[in-house]
Motif scaffolding. Structure first.
Motif, PDB file in Angstrom:
ATOM      1  N   SER A  60       9.007  -5.372 -35.634  1.00 28.00           N
ATOM      2  CA  SER A  60       8.750  -6.450 -36.592  1.00 28.00           C
ATOM      3  C   SER A  60       8.406  -5.880 -37.966  1.00 28.00           C
ATOM      4  CB  SER A  60       7.588  -7.320 -36.124  1.00 28.00           C
ATOM      5  OG  SER A  60       7.892  -7.922 -34.895  1.00 28.00           O
ATOM      6  N   ARG A 126       4.243 -13.279 -43.547  1.00 25.70           N
ATOM      7  CA  ARG A 126       4.946 -12.497 -42.522  1.00 25.70           C
ATOM      8  C   ARG A 126       4.054 -11.384 -41.956  1.00 25.70           C
ATOM      9  NH1 ARG A 126      10.059 -11.568 -46.160  1.00 25.70           N
ATOM     10  NH2 ARG A 126       8.303 -11.430 -47.581  1.00 25.70           N
ATOM     11  N   ALA A 129       1.616 -13.093 -39.643  1.00 25.53           N
ATOM     12  CA  ALA A 129       2.185 -13.487 -38.348  1.00 25.53           C
ATOM     13  C   ALA A 129       2.263 -12.294 -37.396  1.00 25.53           C
ATOM     14  CB  ALA A 129       3.573 -14.097 -38.549  1.00 25.53           C
TER      15      ALA A 129
ATOM     16  N   ARG B  32      10.213 -23.107 -28.595  1.00 17.36           N
ATOM     17  CA  ARG B  32       9.426 -23.759 -29.625  1.00 17.36           C
ATOM     18  C   ARG B  32      10.103 -25.020 -30.180  1.00 17.36           C
ATOM     19  NH1 ARG B  32       5.445 -19.783 -32.657  1.00 17.36           N
ATOM     20  NH2 ARG B  32       4.112 -20.143 -30.848  1.00 17.36           N
ATOM     21  N   ARG B  33      11.373 -24.901 -30.543  1.00 18.68           N
ATOM     22  CA  ARG B  33      12.068 -26.045 -31.150  1.00 18.68           C
ATOM     23  C   ARG B  33      13.536 -26.014 -30.797  1.00 18.68           C
ATOM     24  NH1 ARG B  33       9.317 -24.468 -35.400  1.00 18.68           N
ATOM     25  NH2 ARG B  33      11.053 -23.511 -36.475  1.00 18.68           N
ATOM     26  N   VAL B  45      14.619 -22.183 -31.333  1.00 10.39           N
ATOM     27  CA  VAL B  45      13.595 -21.236 -31.787  1.00 10.39           C
ATOM     28  C   VAL B  45      12.715 -20.847 -30.601  1.00 10.39           C
ATOM     29  CG1 VAL B  45      11.672 -20.827 -33.369  1.00 10.39           C
ATOM     30  CG2 VAL B  45      13.609 -22.252 -34.091  1.00 10.39           C
ATOM     31  N   THR B  47       9.611 -18.008 -29.123  1.00  7.91           N
ATOM     32  CA  THR B  47       8.533 -17.132 -29.571  1.00  7.91           C
ATOM     33  C   THR B  47       8.226 -16.148 -28.456  1.00  7.91           C
ATOM     34  OG1 THR B  47       6.353 -17.076 -30.617  1.00  7.91           O
ATOM     35  CG2 THR B  47       6.584 -18.576 -28.765  1.00  7.91           C
ATOM     36  N   ASP B  78      16.858 -18.207 -32.848  1.00 11.72           N
ATOM     37  CA  ASP B  78      15.964 -17.448 -33.722  1.00 11.72           C
ATOM     38  C   ASP B  78      14.633 -17.234 -33.017  1.00 11.72           C
ATOM     39  OD1 ASP B  78      17.823 -17.438 -35.791  1.00 11.72           O
ATOM     40  OD2 ASP B  78      17.123 -19.375 -36.555  1.00 11.72           O
ATOM     41  N   THR B  79      13.910 -16.208 -33.470  1.00 12.68           N
ATOM     42  CA  THR B  79      12.557 -16.024 -32.933  1.00 12.68           C
ATOM     43  C   THR B  79      11.554 -16.205 -34.068  1.00 12.68           C
ATOM     44  OG1 THR B  79      12.627 -13.646 -33.283  1.00 12.68           O
ATOM     45  CG2 THR B  79      13.239 -14.434 -31.110  1.00 12.68           C
ATOM     46  N   GLU B  80      10.379 -16.644 -33.678  1.00  6.21           N
ATOM     47  CA  GLU B  80       9.336 -16.961 -34.645  1.00  6.21           C
ATOM     48  C   GLU B  80       8.011 -16.485 -34.050  1.00  6.21           C
ATOM     49  OE1 GLU B  80       9.965 -20.999 -36.772  1.00  6.21           O
ATOM     50  OE2 GLU B  80       8.173 -21.258 -35.529  1.00  6.21           O
ATOM     51  N   LEU B  81       7.231 -15.739 -34.843  1.00 10.66           N
ATOM     52  CA  LEU B  81       5.971 -15.191 -34.312  1.00 10.66           C
ATOM     53  C   LEU B  81       4.786 -16.142 -34.496  1.00 10.66           C
ATOM     54  CD1 LEU B  81       5.987 -11.453 -35.498  1.00 10.66           C
ATOM     55  CD2 LEU B  81       6.319 -12.316 -33.193  1.00 10.66           C
ATOM     56  N   SER B  82       4.822 -16.906 -35.584  1.00  9.61           N
ATOM     57  CA  SER B  82       3.649 -17.704 -35.942  1.00  9.61           C
ATOM     58  C   SER B  82       3.874 -19.189 -35.634  1.00  9.61           C
ATOM     59  CB  SER B  82       3.363 -17.536 -37.429  1.00  9.61           C
ATOM     60  OG  SER B  82       2.219 -18.267 -37.793  1.00  9.61           O
TER      61      SER B  82
END
Lengths: 256, 159
Positions: A60, A126, A129, B32-33, B45, B47, B78-82
């Motif tokens: 990341s 970012r 996160a 997530r979505r 999406v 995570t 897609d990936t999302e961390l937050s």
């Protein structure tokens, strides 16, 4: 200079992410070297788990670092030479015995947990996160390393002797943890990362109380080594990179 | 809501986790979505549970394959961390399914994050102890029951 999010310049964001990403990548590789060599099976899995967490964080962070100049995580990991790496010298030191590996881990993970906690509350979304995810993992790493330091420090005469040696060996490298680069200082001014001076005291307190609990003494001599954040590395990093990068450089874009 | 969005969400949510195949991406709270655009293209999406979870790529491939097979013309994952995933995001049935597979589930949301003791999933005894924080996958730790002597896995709390 182009302004990034939260007033942080693209160059400073890149430098900060690169330093933290290289920390994770290099330590991840060192920990992976224990695979098939660990003292017991459970510990082998533990070290591999730690390495995997760090590798994920490295991916990341390096992805973020490479955005500015269009380089992806693999290009950054495999196609830079040692002088372009920005990791802390502590992390490239050889594994040594299990005492050295665990001492290195507790010194670093304690630092990383505090740093991530500050960054998770920071102004760069970012970085925040990545840190919010990483701090949960770092907490487990700290706990694991602390248990081993206590066990070995208060274990046998031999394990106690080796822990003392490990601490003497690695202590000089701890100065660099709290020595900000110019990019870091500017990022801290913007509120994107915590000032390193703000985590030095809690780090020291945590390490000192652990050593008291473990019957070990913090060395009396000052920590003096630094240079990794500026690309001035010990000879060990070159050997590590030779192994890590060999396959990718010999067979570019290989996949399996 | 564009046509097909409900279907796309259900199909994506039902994709099994490769390491714990009795749990779905929906159970784990990894999904997530799901959005479907006017042309019918889907954006999903996900995570990760852990930063380095090696199964995430496989999950993304499975979601893509499943939705394409169901007739959606294009799928992007897609990936999302937050906000960061935690074990509090496990769905309502995840704990029961873990228990049914002899894996001790993480404590419920309103309990302390680290269990002092776990119930042995084999014999029900509370005389158990942790062997290692780190198990065969990133999300599990390894325990042993002192009553029946059997080892067991724990889906450990992450917060």
């Amino acid at each position: 200079m182009t302004a990034g999010v939260a007033g942080l310049s693209v160059v400073d964001l890149r430098e900060v992410a690169l330093g933290l990403g290289d920390d994770c990548l290099v330590l991840s590789h060192r920990l992976a070297e224990w695979t098939t060599h660990a003292p017991e099976l459970e510990e082998e899995m533990a070290l591999a788990n730690l390495a995997l967490d760090l590798l994920g964080q490295a991916r990341s962070l390096l992805t973020l670092a490479g955005e500015a100049d269009g380089r992806d995580e693999d290009q950054l990991a495999y196609w830079r030479d040692d002088r372009d790496f920005r990791n802390l010298l502590l992390l490239e030191q050889p594994n040594g015995d299990f005492a050295v590996t665990m001492t290195r881990q507790v010194l670093f993970s304690t630092f990383q947990e505090l740093l991530y906690r500050g960054m998770a509350a920071g102004t760069e979304p970012r970085l925040a996160a990545i840190a919010a995810k990483g701090v949960m993992e770092a907490r487990y790493h700290v706990e694991h390393a602390r248990l081993w330091v206590q066990r070995l420090g208060r274990g046998t005469e031999e394990s106690h002797r080796r822990m003392g040696q490990a601490l003497d060996l690695l202590w000089p490298y701890t100065q660099e943890l709290f020595k900000p680069t110019e990019s870091w200082s500017r990022a801290a001014d913007q509120g994107a990362v915590p000032p390193l001076s703000s985590i030095e005291e809690p780090w020291r307190h945590s390490i000192e109380s652990l050593m008291v609990d473990s019957g070990l003494e913090i060395p009396g001599f000052p920590a003096w080594q630094s240079g990794g954040r500026l690309g001035r590395h010990s000879e060990h990093l070159g050997h590590l990179l030779a192994e890590m990068q060999h396959l990718h450089r010999s067979h570019p874009n290989a996949s399996w | 809501m564009p046509a097909g969005e409900e279907l796309a969400r259900r199909l994506a949510a039902e994709v099994p986790d490769p390491e714990l195949p009795f749990l779905t991406l929906g159970d784990l709270g990894i999904l997530r979505r799901v959005e479907v655009n006017l042309e019918g293209g889907v954006r999903v999406v996900l995570t990760p549970t852990y930063s380095g979870c090696p199964a995430l790529h496989h999950m993304a491939d499975e979601v893509r394959r499943t939705l394409l097979a169901a007739g959606f013309p294009a799928v992007q994952v897609d990936t999302e961390l937050s906000p960061a995933w935690s074990t509090d995001r496990l769905g309502p049935h995840a704990r029961e399914k873990l228990e049914a597979m002899d894996i001790a589930p993480p404590p419920p949301v309103d309990k302390a994050p680290v269990a002092l003791t776990l119930k042995c999933p084999h014999c029900g005894s509370l005389r158990t102890g942790e062997l290692s924080h780190f198990g065969a996958t990133a999300c599990k730790s390894l325990w042993r029951c002192q009553a029946c002597g059997e080892p067991f896995e724990h889906f450990k709390a992450l917060r």
